[in-house]
Design a protein around this motif. Sequence first.
Motif, PDB file in Angstrom:
ATOM      1  N   ASN A  49      -4.704  -3.086  11.020  1.00 51.31           N
ATOM      2  CA  ASN A  49      -4.615  -1.668  10.655  1.00 51.31           C
ATOM      3  C   ASN A  49      -5.796  -0.871  11.175  1.00 51.31           C
ATOM      4  OD1 ASN A  49      -2.269  -2.258   9.294  1.00 51.31           O
ATOM      5  ND2 ASN A  49      -3.370  -2.719   7.410  1.00 51.31           N
ATOM      6  N   TRP A  50      -6.464  -1.424  12.199  1.00 46.22           N
ATOM      7  CA  TRP A  50      -7.608  -0.765  12.842  1.00 46.22           C
ATOM      8  C   TRP A  50      -8.706  -0.470  11.839  1.00 46.22           C
ATOM      9  CZ3 TRP A  50      -7.631  -1.799  17.627  1.00 46.22           C
ATOM     10  CH2 TRP A  50      -8.587  -1.215  18.453  1.00 46.22           C
ATOM     11  N   ASN A  51      -8.843  -1.339  10.822  1.00 47.34           N
ATOM     12  CA  ASN A  51      -9.956  -1.214   9.884  1.00 47.34           C
ATOM     13  C   ASN A  51     -11.179  -1.914  10.471  1.00 47.34           C
ATOM     14  OD1 ASN A  51      -8.833   0.257   7.754  1.00 47.34           O
ATOM     15  ND2 ASN A  51      -7.824  -1.578   6.963  1.00 47.34           N
ATOM     16  N   PRO A  88      -1.253   0.512  13.995  1.00 48.18           N
ATOM     17  CA  PRO A  88      -2.205  -0.531  14.384  1.00 48.18           C
ATOM     18  C   PRO A  88      -3.061  -0.161  15.598  1.00 48.18           C
ATOM     19  CG  PRO A  88      -0.047  -1.089  15.198  1.00 48.18           C
ATOM     20  CD  PRO A  88       0.107   0.202  14.464  1.00 48.18           C
ATOM     21  N   GLU A 127       0.825  -1.205   0.000  1.00 45.74           N
ATOM     22  CA  GLU A 127       0.000   0.000   0.000  1.00 45.74           C
ATOM     23  C   GLU A 127       0.862   1.259   0.000  1.00 45.74           C
ATOM     24  OE1 GLU A 127      -0.520  -2.588   1.921  1.00 45.74           O
ATOM     25  OE2 GLU A 127      -2.650  -3.085   2.051  1.00 45.74           O
ATOM     26  N   ASN A 144      -0.658  -6.270  15.295  1.00 48.57           N
ATOM     27  CA  ASN A 144      -1.574  -5.589  14.387  1.00 48.57           C
ATOM     28  C   ASN A 144      -2.871  -6.386  14.316  1.00 48.57           C
ATOM     29  OD1 ASN A 144      -2.639  -3.941  12.486  1.00 48.57           O
ATOM     30  ND2 ASN A 144      -1.302  -4.586  10.833  1.00 48.57           N
ATOM     31  N   PRO A 145      -3.987  -5.924  14.828  1.00 49.61           N
ATOM     32  CA  PRO A 145      -4.219  -4.659  15.531  1.00 49.61           C
ATOM     33  C   PRO A 145      -3.685  -4.666  16.965  1.00 49.61           C
ATOM     34  CG  PRO A 145      -6.184  -6.008  15.585  1.00 49.61           C
ATOM     35  CD  PRO A 145      -5.204  -6.746  14.747  1.00 49.61           C
ATOM     36  N   SER A 146      -3.338  -3.492  17.477  1.00 50.53           N
ATOM     37  CA  SER A 146      -2.899  -3.337  18.864  1.00 50.53           C
ATOM     38  C   SER A 146      -4.094  -2.927  19.699  1.00 50.53           C
ATOM     39  CB  SER A 146      -1.832  -2.252  18.953  1.00 50.53           C
ATOM     40  OG  SER A 146      -0.564  -2.810  18.913  1.00 50.53           O
ATOM     41  N   PHE A 174      -2.257  11.326   6.362  1.00 47.70           N
ATOM     42  CA  PHE A 174      -3.374  11.526   5.438  1.00 47.70           C
ATOM     43  C   PHE A 174      -4.621  10.782   5.852  1.00 47.70           C
ATOM     44  CE2 PHE A 174      -3.680   7.590   2.929  1.00 47.70           C
ATOM     45  CZ  PHE A 174      -2.542   6.933   3.381  1.00 47.70           C
ATOM     46  N   LEU A 176      -9.572   6.326   3.297  1.00 47.56           N
ATOM     47  CA  LEU A 176      -9.844   7.112   4.510  1.00 47.56           C
ATOM     48  C   LEU A 176      -9.128   8.453   4.456  1.00 47.56           C
ATOM     49  CD1 LEU A 176      -9.261   4.381   7.227  1.00 47.56           C
ATOM     50  CD2 LEU A 176     -11.433   5.453   6.761  1.00 47.56           C
ATOM     51  N   ASN A 177      -9.103   9.072   3.278  1.00 43.34           N
ATOM     52  CA  ASN A 177      -8.395  10.347   3.178  1.00 43.34           C
ATOM     53  C   ASN A 177      -9.093  11.380   4.030  1.00 43.34           C
ATOM     54  OD1 ASN A 177      -6.007  10.662   1.707  1.00 43.34           O
ATOM     55  ND2 ASN A 177      -7.099  10.021  -0.128  1.00 43.34           N
ATOM     56  N   PRO A 198      -5.181  -8.376   6.263  1.00 42.68           N
ATOM     57  CA  PRO A 198      -4.339  -7.222   6.612  1.00 42.68           C
ATOM     58  C   PRO A 198      -4.148  -6.260   5.443  1.00 42.68           C
ATOM     59  CG  PRO A 198      -3.015  -9.224   6.430  1.00 42.68           C
ATOM     60  CD  PRO A 198      -4.445  -9.645   6.297  1.00 42.68           C
ATOM     61  N   HIS A 199      -4.538  -6.680   4.229  1.00 41.14           N
ATOM     62  CA  HIS A 199      -4.357  -5.795   3.074  1.00 41.14           C
ATOM     63  C   HIS A 199      -5.666  -5.183   2.606  1.00 41.14           C
ATOM     64  CE1 HIS A 199      -0.192  -6.880   2.774  1.00 41.14           C
ATOM     65  NE2 HIS A 199      -0.519  -8.144   2.853  1.00 41.14           N
ATOM     66  N   LYS A 200      -6.702  -5.250   3.483  1.00 40.94           N
ATOM     67  CA  LYS A 200      -7.984  -4.637   3.116  1.00 40.94           C
ATOM     68  C   LYS A 200      -7.763  -3.152   2.839  1.00 40.94           C
ATOM     69  CE  LYS A 200     -12.680  -3.878   4.829  1.00 40.94           C
ATOM     70  NZ  LYS A 200     -13.658  -4.167   5.874  1.00 40.94           N
ATOM     71  N   VAL A 201      -8.237  -2.719   1.692  1.00 41.08           N
ATOM     72  CA  VAL A 201      -8.039  -1.324   1.307  1.00 41.08           C
ATOM     73  C   VAL A 201      -9.295  -0.535   1.648  1.00 41.08           C
ATOM     74  CG1 VAL A 201      -7.582   0.244  -0.587  1.00 41.08           C
ATOM     75  CG2 VAL A 201      -6.446  -1.966  -0.498  1.00 41.08           C
ATOM     76  N   VAL A 202      -9.123   0.468   2.499  1.00 41.73           N
ATOM     77  CA  VAL A 202     -10.233   1.344   2.860  1.00 41.73           C
ATOM     78  C   VAL A 202      -9.784   2.767   2.583  1.00 41.73           C
ATOM     79  CG1 VAL A 202     -11.847   1.994   4.655  1.00 41.73           C
ATOM     80  CG2 VAL A 202     -10.813  -0.260   4.707  1.00 41.73           C
TER      81      VAL A 202
END
Lengths: 182, 372
Positions: B255-257, A124, A118, B170-172, A137, B273-274, B267-271
């Motif tokens: 990644n706290w998604n 985390p 990415e 990850n996640p913490s 960002f 969040l700009n 772990p590679h889920k793309v969200v």
Amino acid sequence: MNKDNKFIPKASIGKDKDKNGQIDRKSFIGWLSIGWLAFAAATGGYFISMIRFLFPNVLFEPPQSFKIGEPSDFEKGKVDLRFKKQYNIWVVRNDEGMYALSTVCTHLGCTPNWLSTERKFKCPCHGSGFRISGINFEGPAPRPLERYKISLASDGQVIVDKNKSFKQEKGEWEREESFLKV
Amino acid sequence: MLGLIKDFIDFLTTPTISFTLLTVLTPILFPPTDWFDKLSRKLKVDKLWTNKGGFVGLLLITIFMVMGYTDPNFSKILMKPDNFPIVLLIYSMFFYIWWGMKQAYENDARLAEGKKPNEYHDPDDKVLVWPDLVYIEFIALLLFMVFLIVWSLLAAAPLEEPANPASTPNPSKAPWYFLGLQEMLVYFDPWIAGIVFPMFIIIGMMAIPYMDINTKGNGYYSFKERRAGYFIFMYGWLVLWVYLIIVGTFFRGPNWNFFGPFEFWDPHKVVALNNVNLSEYIWVIGLEKPLPSNILLREAVGFLVVFAYFAFIPLALSKTLLKSMYEKYGSIRYGTLMFFGLSMLALPIKMYLRWVFNLKYIVSIPEWFFNI
């Protein structure tokens, strides 16, 4: 009960002595001052030794200024993770030069992970995201990652000095020391 | 079929949907006004506070748990020793709220018929602290100790390897009782979500006895006597605290998604969040100008919004909708109540602003470590 039979206790202190033996007002204040001074000195001493405790004789931490190798050791466009564990920095090299990023998230201080697919640093703990430049960002991080002073030593190696950090939001990334042109 | 149900539950737990659902459901479960009370009785939601309703509720929770334990993704989360307290929490929260509400609804019905509440027997019928209460407490203590010992024998403590700054889990996640706070921290600056809000929660709860000037309903279960208070507290407690703990435990992945409970933790889920600050919305996107260099000018609109929220709304409400309440409560009590109530409401508002508009901070001054 008869009034004469009533037992009246008598103070035993100073019973045998006359009035001269009693503490008068002046000496009372004198003793009181000495007492308070002794108390203040004792607590002050403890306080000083407590402050002293905050500055240990030996500090088991890596040096704040260190050499990380020659610029050619670093690939362009990649984040170097080798110094994360010991020095808490990421070293990034791009087409123009190199910079050293702090690994402390600016939100609450967790250590983000570099996600190479990415191409972002992602925390985390609360989901803050930073670009490879260190700019925040996404997520709650209010400001970009800090950069450390970076320069070339006389032997051609790169020196990172963590005593000096540069904050983007204060315009400090414009300064020469925050970026090493290679 | 089961897959469809799981997909549907995953869809329902999307934060925007689950939060909206809970926000709509709370006033129907705990109706604060006559209108909501009628609606609640029309939809037969009040039947939940009967023996049958409680049984159905426990059954639904248990079906959900069984589905979770048999699901390959959700079982990994449910079986984690850290998360066992949350399963206990879901059951015990439901049971105790149901128990209290059942007795309150029974008493309300009795009082409406002109009878005395259930707890009323005889003014002289006393229960002694020693030995009655102390014995019960002692037995409860023994039972709880047995439970803790059995639990600690059956499940090993979830200890991890020594801390290593180079590899963050990850996640913490914080301990489960702090996950509501951790969830708040996603939407607010650390000093607001970590210091100001917890202080407001404690002070606000201490202020409740001084806010409540109703003398009725003391000494027996009753809902009707302070239904608005119940509703406000239940929204803050159940939705903004307990549900946030559940969200933090079950729905927050790498990644706290956000992840649905039956979703695989990729772990590679793309969200996308700009996040954008209000000042950037106004100056850069709205006026198409660069951000002004003067910090206070840059954040002027943000300050105005925050000021209007805390000053204008209570003032306007005291003149219109809540006029009778303002007169009954007096300005100090009314102001305090409004201040804490609006602070509580700021959390869901900020969450929606983040989800819908990607708004990061209303006032954003990173130069001074001041962000709202």
